[in-house]
Design a protein around this motif. Structure first.
Motif: not given
Length: 190
Positions: A46-50, A54-57, A169-174
């Motif tokens: 939930g904190i990451a979603r802040l 778009g797609d990641p959320d 992997v999502a952290a790397r994309i971010s």
């Protein structure tokens, strides 16, 4: 259907809580520790979603829902008695892990291969996703420990294992598709 019309019940004041089948256990039991850590992970997501749009959320929202499914699965012991339950208990299924794998493959296809370990950090979203990864690994350790003593849905263990990979992997994309990853430099401060 869940109905919560009163938040405090006083039934846990002596250090016990009810599981999904109505049985009572200590709040420090392995099962409660396992699904409690999954709940903690959901809070960190939930904190990451802040910091996600778009797609990641949207992906993180799906994961949050999966984590509630996982908590429901873990809070219901004795899978052998599922057929005796008044209603079918919610259990994790392989398709939830398969979706994660598909998303990992799509994200990983956008990244250059790593040639060094990376440090948690970079963008705020990447940093929180790395925190999600480490909490997911802790939840996985608790679930595996629980599985050595009691029955646990194998799909739950596999989902947690794959989920930590998804967060990595999502952290790397971010981090600008890996271009802003913070590289580990072995012995840099000797």
């Amino acid at each position: 259907m869940v109905v919560l019309n009163k938040i405090y019940t006083r039934t846990g004041d002596a250090g016990e809580t009810a599981l999904g089948d109505g049985s009572r256990v200590s709040k420090h039991s392995l099962r409660v520790r396992a699904y409690g850590t999954v709940d903690e992970l959901n809070s960190v997501v939930g904190i990451a979603r802040l910091h996600a749009e778009g797609d990641p959320d949207e992906a993180l929202a799906r994961i949050q829902n999966d984590l509630f499914d996982l908590g429901a699965d873990l809070c219901r012991p004795d899978m052998a008695r599922d057929s005796d339950a008044e209603y079918a208990p919610l259990r994790m299924v392989p398709s939830q892990t398969e979706r994660l794998e598909s998303e990992i493959d799509a994200m990983n296809g956008r990244l250059e291969p790593l040639r060094s370990f990376i440090l948690p950090g970079g963008t705020p979203l990447a940093a929180y996703l790395h925190q999600c990864r480490t909490v997911a690994r802790r939840a996985e350790r608790h679930v595996i420990e629980l599985a050595t003593m009691e029955g646990v849905n194998e799909a739950a263990v596999i989902y947690l294992n794959r989920l930590s990979d998804w967060f990595f992997v999502a952290a790397r994309i971010s981090n600008d598709e890996g271009r802003a990853d913070v590289m580990w430099v072995p012995g840099a401060n000797r």
